[in-house]
Scaffold this active site. Structure first.
Site, PDB file in Angstrom:
ATOM      1  N   LYS A   1       0.713  -2.408   2.025  1.00 20.57           N
ATOM      2  CA  LYS A   1       1.695  -1.314   1.985  1.00 20.57           C
ATOM      3  C   LYS A   1       3.112  -1.890   2.017  1.00 20.57           C
ATOM      4  O   LYS A   1       3.305  -3.067   2.333  1.00 20.57           O
ATOM      5  CB  LYS A   1       1.487  -0.360   3.168  1.00 20.57           C
ATOM      6  CG  LYS A   1       0.080   0.163   3.322  1.00 20.57           C
ATOM      7  CD  LYS A   1      -0.294   1.249   2.330  1.00 20.57           C
ATOM      8  CE  LYS A   1      -1.700   1.730   2.668  1.00 20.57           C
ATOM      9  NZ  LYS A   1      -2.251   2.708   1.754  1.00 20.57           N
TER      10      LYS A   1
HETATM   11  C1  LIG Z   1      -3.427   3.536   2.556  1.00 19.98           C
HETATM   12  C2  LIG Z   1      -3.423   5.007   2.547  1.00 19.98           C
HETATM   13  C3  LIG Z   1      -3.962   5.762   3.613  1.00 19.98           C
HETATM   14  C4  LIG Z   1      -4.778   5.160   4.717  1.00 19.98           C
HETATM   15  O1  LIG Z   1      -4.257   4.121   5.397  1.00 19.98           O
HETATM   16  P1  LIG Z   1      -5.242   3.080   6.169  1.00 19.98           P
HETATM   17  O2  LIG Z   1      -4.318   2.319   7.032  1.00 19.98           O
HETATM   18  O3  LIG Z   1      -5.895   2.248   5.120  1.00 19.98           O
HETATM   19  O4  LIG Z   1      -6.222   3.884   6.937  1.00 19.98           O
HETATM   20  C5  LIG Z   1      -3.816   7.133   3.570  1.00 19.98           C
HETATM   21  N1  LIG Z   1      -3.196   7.750   2.569  1.00 19.98           N
HETATM   22  C6  LIG Z   1      -2.701   7.075   1.508  1.00 19.98           C
HETATM   23  C7  LIG Z   1      -2.018   7.829   0.413  1.00 19.98           C
HETATM   24  C8  LIG Z   1      -2.805   5.685   1.458  1.00 19.98           C
HETATM   25  O5  LIG Z   1      -2.305   5.023   0.417  1.00 19.98           O
END
Ligand SMILES: *Cc1c(COP(=O)(O)O)cnc(C)c1O
Length: 376
Positions: A192
């Site tokens: 991210k």
């Molecule tokens: C990555 C993501 C999540 C979940 O995050 P995690 O840390 O992997 O549980 C939720 N919503 C979106 C749009 C994402 O890209």
């Protein structure tokens, strides 16, 4: 040329190694692995960065969304509207809490939830809207908050992909994505925009009472030690991840800038091409932080292009190949294919190119030339 990666965390780490290592070392020296001062410091740092009253760190982004919803007084069967074109975590937590997900189509230009779609989906049972700031592009929060006010709905922002992006309002003001709805959720998954070196997440809110409630829910529903007032969960950001995030948060704006610069270079190469629709963003704006750089390939062999790029050693991906309304777990007799023309179109057209903070000009040139040579 350096090997092209979809996300190059190694090159990024090499540049910040000393600060990150020192920050982790501090945790090891102080032996406070859970709920220690590093987690508290990160909470404060992020509150300041986002200009939000409360940050509640937790174990991952999916938990953050779930806990955010647990904090609101939603009951089984309440309808929660979200986008058909997103990662499954968004709809998964709605279903897990026995709320009723109501998927709606997205907008062709910004790929975020359609405002008209939300309007059409609202029923007397609707209690909440979950906009996703998809691919780093801020959703139209002004319109969403207006609808929420009009119909008395909660807004839970899924900000896993757009930390640091600004939402703009018609009075000229702007606020960071994730801090505008009643509650926001993000993920610090390594890839991210603000990633740690494992799992991590956080919930944001400006509501003091909700923040208090959420702090209990993440900790087994405890507000006083060994007194469990509500059903909670165990969801913690560990101190080592917080230490990584404390080292990386000061670089987030720089990182998002680097992503935008890479996007500008891609856009300049593809602009005006009859088979490519480039992502729409204000070149001087900060409403898009390019978690992904996603093209639409029109009237051309998108899958052939993808294979061509992969054959040349260029990673690329289709986010997302199947609309949520077509996923086995979320089939619902209420949906008709004609409810989702844009999502159905996007899954056929989208292609995400490498996007991260370490892309250099040589790599971008090789990628754009390789795309153009296939589509000529
Ligand atoms: C990555 C993501 C999540 C979940 O995050 P995690 O840390 O992997 O549980 C939720 N919503 C979106 C749009 C994402 O890209």
């Amino acid at each position: 040329m350096k090997k092209i990666q979809m996300v190059d965390l190694k090159s990024q780490y090499d540049k910040i190694k000393d600060t990150v290592n020192a920050s982790i070392q501090e945790v090891l020296e102080t032996n406070t692995y859970i709920n220690g001062p590093h987690v508290h410091q990160f909470q404060k740092n992020l509150e300041e960065y986002l200009d939000v009253k409360h940050v509640i760190p937790c174990a991952n982004g999916t938990d953050a969304l779930q806990i955010a919803m647990m904090g609101l007084d939603l009951k089984p069967g309440d309808e929660v509207i979200t986008a058909d074109f997103t990662f499954a975590a968004t709809v998964e937590v709605i279903a897990l809490l026995q709320l009723t997900p109501v998927l709606v189509d997205v907008d062709l230009v910004n790929m975020n939830i359609s405002i008209e779609g939300i309007k059409k989906a609202i029923t007397p049972k609707t209690r909440a809207i979950v906009p996703v700031h998809l691919f780093g592009r801020a959703a139209n929060m002004e319109a969403i908050m207006q609808l929420a006010k009009e119909y008395n709905l909660y807004v839970i922002e899924d900000n896993a992909q757009a930390i640091g992006a600004y939402c703009k309002f018609s009075d000229g003001s702007k606020k960071k994505a994730g801090t505008i709805g009643h509650v926001g959720a993000t993920s610090f998954f390594p890839s991210k925009n603000l990633g740690c070196y494992g799992d991590g997440g956080a919930i944001f809110t400006n509501d003091n009472d909700l923040a208090h409630k959420l702090r209990g829910i993440v900790n087994h529903g405890m507000y006083v030690r060994y007194h469990h007032d509500v059903v909670g969960v165990n969801s913690r950001l560990d101190s080592i991840q917080a230490a990584v995030l404390n080292a990386k948060l000061p670089l987030l704006d720089e990182y998002n800038h680097a992503r935008r610069e890479a996007a500008k270079k891609y856009n300049a190469a593809f602009n005006g091409h009859s088979k490519i629709v480039i992502p729409d963003f204000d070149l001087n704006g900060d409403d898009h932080v390019f978690h992904q750089y996603t093209l639409r390939i029109i009237d051309a062999d998108r899958d052939g292009l993808m294979q061509h790029l992969l054959d040349k050693g260029i990673p690329c991906a289709i986010y997302y190949p199947i609309p949520l309304h077509s996923q086995k777990a979320y089939l619902d007799a209420r949906y008709k294919e004609s409810d989702f023309p844009v999502t159905n179109q996007l899954v056929e057209e989208v292609l995400s190119l490498p996007m991260h903070t370490e892309l250099d000009d040589e790599q971008i040139q090789f990628i754009t030339e390789s795309v153009l040579e296939f589509l000529k």
